[in-house]
Design an enzyme around this catalytic site. Sequence first.
Site, mmCIF file in Angstrom:
data_model
loop_
_atom_site.group_PDB
_atom_site.id
_atom_site.type_symbol
_atom_site.label_atom_id
_atom_site.label_comp_id
_atom_site.label_asym_id
_atom_site.label_seq_id
_atom_site.Cartn_x
_atom_site.Cartn_y
_atom_site.Cartn_z
ATOM 1 N N LYS A 13 32.476 41.141 40.203
ATOM 2 C CA LYS A 13 32.355 42.378 40.874
ATOM 3 C C LYS A 13 32.297 43.780 40.392
ATOM 4 O O LYS A 13 31.373 44.489 40.483
ATOM 5 C CB LYS A 13 33.154 42.183 42.238
ATOM 6 N N ARG A 88 40.113 45.711 51.575
ATOM 7 C CA ARG A 88 40.720 44.110 51.372
ATOM 8 C C ARG A 88 41.496 43.815 52.432
ATOM 9 O O ARG A 88 41.799 42.397 52.563
ATOM 10 C CB ARG A 88 41.615 44.129 50.392
ATOM 11 N N ARG A 127 38.894 32.394 30.990
ATOM 12 C CA ARG A 127 38.840 33.985 30.708
ATOM 13 C C ARG A 127 39.811 34.396 29.555
ATOM 14 O O ARG A 127 41.029 33.719 29.821
ATOM 15 C CB ARG A 127 39.059 34.764 32.149
ATOM 16 N N ARG A 160 45.402 35.488 30.606
ATOM 17 C CA ARG A 160 46.465 35.857 31.547
ATOM 18 C C ARG A 160 47.335 34.690 31.895
ATOM 19 O O ARG A 160 46.800 33.653 31.998
ATOM 20 C CB ARG A 160 45.979 36.573 32.805
ATOM 21 N N ARG A 171 45.433 31.793 44.314
ATOM 22 C CA ARG A 171 44.815 33.083 44.816
ATOM 23 C C ARG A 171 43.637 33.212 45.755
ATOM 24 O O ARG A 171 43.548 33.903 46.575
ATOM 25 C CB ARG A 171 44.722 33.926 43.524
#
Length: 221
Positions: A13, A88, A127, A160, A171
Amino acid sequence: MNLALLGPSGVGKGTHAVELATRYQLRHLATGDLLRQNLQARNALGLLARRYMEHGDLVPDEVIDAMIEEWVGRQPASLGSLFDGFPRTADQVRFLDELLQGLGRRLDAVIYLRLDDDAIVERLTGRQICRSCQTPYHHRARPPKLAGWFDHCGGELYRRPDDTEEMTRTRLRVFHRTTEPILSHYADVGKLLIVSGAGSVGDVAQRLDVAVKAIAAGTAQ
């Protein structure tokens, strides 16, 4: 045009929002960037946000909304805006609608970048992020030239701690639960476009370009 680009973390995004904003001369707003700007400026809202953060609390929506209201009010009416990952929540939907209406503007469309959960998990668990500039990498899809280090600024790459499969799926469940009512709302008012986030960056960019051109021409469905 005033557009919102929504989608789960890992769908690309942020990358596409910057490119779209540049291509269509839209002012790009990402709430994380806006928060950092206010913190660095040490203005009243930045100092208020820092007070929450120093106590280990999340910055309340009311403070972020105030930052957005100030930012939108500074933008010339002749220029459109691209809201990156906002709104959101249902409260933020109402806030944004009222804010734009009060300025004689409107949100023209919401583009949702859709990608199935398994693909998101594969992306996020692979990632790595640069400690210096926060640019994301992927150890298979977009590996650095020198393992562990970012090609451009030389910063160290790290993973992370919440980019595990279990945390990513948790999530995603939260994201879907909070986002589905927002998507339903914009679908009901005829402002929702769904674009596939699968494939290469170029593939997705081409689909987004087609969608935005249709919005601008008033032919989006």
